[in-house]
Design an enzyme around this catalytic site. Structure first.
Site, PDB file in Angstrom:
ATOM      1  N   LYS A 120       0.829  -1.201   0.000  1.00 36.58           N
ATOM      2  CA  LYS A 120       0.000   0.000   0.000  1.00 36.58           C
ATOM      3  C   LYS A 120       0.870   1.260   0.000  1.00 36.58           C
ATOM      4  O   LYS A 120       0.654   2.184  -0.784  1.00 36.58           O
ATOM      5  CB  LYS A 120      -0.945  -0.012   1.209  1.00 36.58           C
ATOM      6  CG  LYS A 120      -1.829   1.212   1.308  1.00 36.58           C
ATOM      7  CD  LYS A 120      -1.261   2.193   2.302  1.00 36.58           C
ATOM      8  CE  LYS A 120      -2.010   3.502   2.252  1.00 36.58           C
ATOM      9  NZ  LYS A 120      -1.431   4.461   3.204  1.00 36.58           N
ATOM     10  N   ASP A 138      -6.379   1.263   0.741  1.00 43.15           N
ATOM     11  CA  ASP A 138      -6.308   1.455   2.187  1.00 43.15           C
ATOM     12  C   ASP A 138      -7.670   1.143   2.783  1.00 43.15           C
ATOM     13  O   ASP A 138      -8.551   0.641   2.104  1.00 43.15           O
ATOM     14  CB  ASP A 138      -5.906   2.890   2.499  1.00 43.15           C
ATOM     15  CG  ASP A 138      -6.881   3.864   1.880  1.00 43.15           C
ATOM     16  OD1 ASP A 138      -8.030   3.488   1.623  1.00 43.15           O
ATOM     17  OD2 ASP A 138      -6.501   5.020   1.645  1.00 43.15           O
TER      18      ASP A 138
END
Length: 210
Positions: A120, A138
């Site tokens: 991420k 996220d």
DNA sequence: ATCCCGAGGG
DNA sequence: CCCTCTGGAT
């Protein structure tokens, strides 16, 4: 969600916010990387409050490496998970100096080799600093993708692959920020503000908060 | 699957 | 009080 609806979905977000940008505060790719590492399970407001003083006093990897774990911890101890983050950011700064001349590497493998940097975080840096069409999934994007029916999936990896597949190329560069902002201010985790949602009629959520 | 862990909101 | 916030490493 049908391709036609997906296109309409992003057309509206794009019209409302043509040039979306991160709400994290940073002046260099290195500062962006640090801010994103600090933002894990924390709000950007909290991160900015800490990094404003940190980057003012210690703006470079050299400075943060010299600051040390305990020194860094004093700046960031208002952010959740700070002991782990302090260790990672100091180690990360030293590795950047050793392996990359103090620069932030442009490739995923080198980024993910840094402590505290997973997929991420690497996706965020690749997108924001290097303008690659990655979509970092996220907590917000995972929720929005599933709720709306835009990109359903039981894992963040599945949602990311789905998004890369369904988001038209012209919207892919900014898709990350548009979805984040939608999740943060409208499609909120607790009480989604469906009444003011720009894509209300396109959404598949069965429990609309009206 | 579990641990890391502070601030803000409801 | 409980939940959430731009997760990652073990």
């Amino acid at each position: 969600m049908s391709p036609k609806k997906v296109r309409e979905f992003f057309s509206r977000l794009a019209a409302a916010n043509p040039e979306p940008k991160s709400e994290l505060e940073y002046a260099t790719p290195f500062q962006l990387l640090v801010a994103v590492v600090l933002s894990a399970q924390a709000t950007d407001k909290g991160v900015n409050r800490a990094t404003r003083a940190l980057f003012r006093d210690h703006p470079t990897p050299q400075a943060i490496a010299a600051l040390g774990v305990e020194g860094l911890a004093e700046y960031i101890n208002t952010i959740g998970l700070y002991p782990t983050k302090a260790k990672n950011v100091v180690a990360l700064s030293r590795l950047l100096l050793e392996r990359h001349g103090g620069d932030v590497p442009h490739d995923r493998a080198a980024l993910e080799a840094l402590p505290g940097v997973g997929r991420k975080t690497a996706n965020v840096v690749l997108n924001i600093a290097f303008h690659e069409p990655t979509i970092a999934v996220d907590t917000h994007i995972f929720r929005v993708g599933n709720r709306t029916g835009l990109a359903p999936g039981s894992t963040v990896e599945a949602v990311e692959q789905k998004l890369l597949k369904v988001v038209p190329a012209e919207f892919r560069l900014h898709a990350h920020h548009w979805l984040i902002l939608l999740g943060r201010y409208t499609c909120k985790a607790r009480s989604p503000d469906c009444v003011h949602c720009p894509v209300f009629d396109l959404c598949a959520c069965k429990e609309k908060n009206v």
